[in-house]
Scaffold this motif. Structure first.
Motif, short mmCIF file in Angstrom:
data_model
loop_
_atom_site.label_atom_id
_atom_site.label_comp_id
_atom_site.label_asym_id
_atom_site.label_seq_id
_atom_site.Cartn_x
_atom_site.Cartn_y
_atom_site.Cartn_z
N PHE A 1 0.86 -1.21 0.00
CA PHE A 1 0.00 0.00 0.00
C PHE A 1 0.89 1.26 0.00
O PHE A 1 0.65 2.21 -0.74
N LEU B 1 -4.61 -2.48 7.18
CA LEU B 1 -4.81 -1.02 7.14
C LEU B 1 -4.31 -0.38 8.43
O LEU B 1 -3.73 0.72 8.40
N VAL C 1 -9.23 5.02 1.13
CA VAL C 1 -9.29 3.59 0.79
C VAL C 1 -10.64 3.27 0.15
O VAL C 1 -11.70 3.65 0.66
#
Ligand code: SF4
Length: 237
Positions: A89, A116, A128
């Protein structure tokens, strides 16, 4: 949760610490691809692309799936830990992604939340996106409250007959409508930044299927009457 999995409407009860569920997912996250993706809706892909992660497997299994190679029970993919996915990410953010886009992750929601949390602690600042077939359990979506900024659900069928015929899920609409209700409750109405990128909100997608224009019309009427201006609509042809 993964010992008696009820994450999606199939509610197959698999013990995923020992074997795979009906969707094909086990205890490890499996993903098939992570990249900048230019082919989402314009306010999501923007000019740089959406930082998209395609998860392996799917609980729906539509006969017309364009991602068949990665969505089936025996799908291709690579195991990835939450730490490694968090790094992915962050690397997508460094490459200029406008958002992190989680494609078909319902069967990995507990692991996605863990990922996350790790990524946010390490500095992830992007919105997101949760990209979904719409065939979701409200209880699973409630776990995501506060973690997701943009929901991108399909609303595939009005008719239970076609939902059974093409996705083996006659109860599709019984789950999709409350699922979208929950998504809209979490995000509120769409919000854009000064460049026209979506920062928050719910975008409902509908794919028109050959010969099913009547079903499309019913889906669109239902969207208009239930959610009106609280959502955006993307009609795919
Ligand atoms: S997410 Fe997969 S394992 Fe869990 S209930 Fe659905 S089909 Fe079964």
């Amino acid at each position: 949760m993964l010992k008696n999995c009820q994450l999606c409407p199939r509610a197959c009860g698999a013990d995923r610490t020992k074997s795979r569920g009906a969707c094909g997912a086990g205890i490890e996250i499996e993903a098939a691809r992570a990249s900048l993706h230019m082919w989402e809706e314009p306010p999501i892909s923007g000019t740089n692309g959406s930082g998209t992660v395609f998860f392996s497997h799917c609980s729906l299994g539509c006969v017309f799936c364009q991602n068949r190679k990665i969505s089936r029970r025996e799908a291709e993919g690579q195991n990835i830990t939450a730490d490694a996915l968090a790094k992915t990410f962050l690397s997508l953010e460094k490459k200029g992604a406008h958002n992190i886009n989680l494609v078909t992750g319902a069967h990995y929601v507990p692991q996605i939340i863990e990922t996350l949390q790790i990524a946010r602690k390490q500095g992830l600042s992007l919105p997101v996106v949760y990209n979904s077939s719409g065939y979701e359990q409200v209880e699973t979506l409630q776990l995501l409250d506060g973690h997701i900024d943009i929901y991108l659900p399909d609303y595939k069928y009005y008719s239970s007959y076609y939902a059974g015929l093409y996705s083996h899920a006659e109860d599709y609409r019984e789950f999709a409508v409350p699922a979208i209700d929950e998504m809209v409750r979490q995000t509120g109405a769409p919000q854009f930044d000064k460049n026209g990128l979506l920062k928050r909100g719910t975008v409902i997608r509908h794919l028109m299927l050959p010969g099913l224009a009547g079903d499309t019309a019913q889906v669109l009427r239902d969207i208009a009457s239930r959610w009106g201006d609280s959502v955006l609509v993307s009609l795919m042809r």
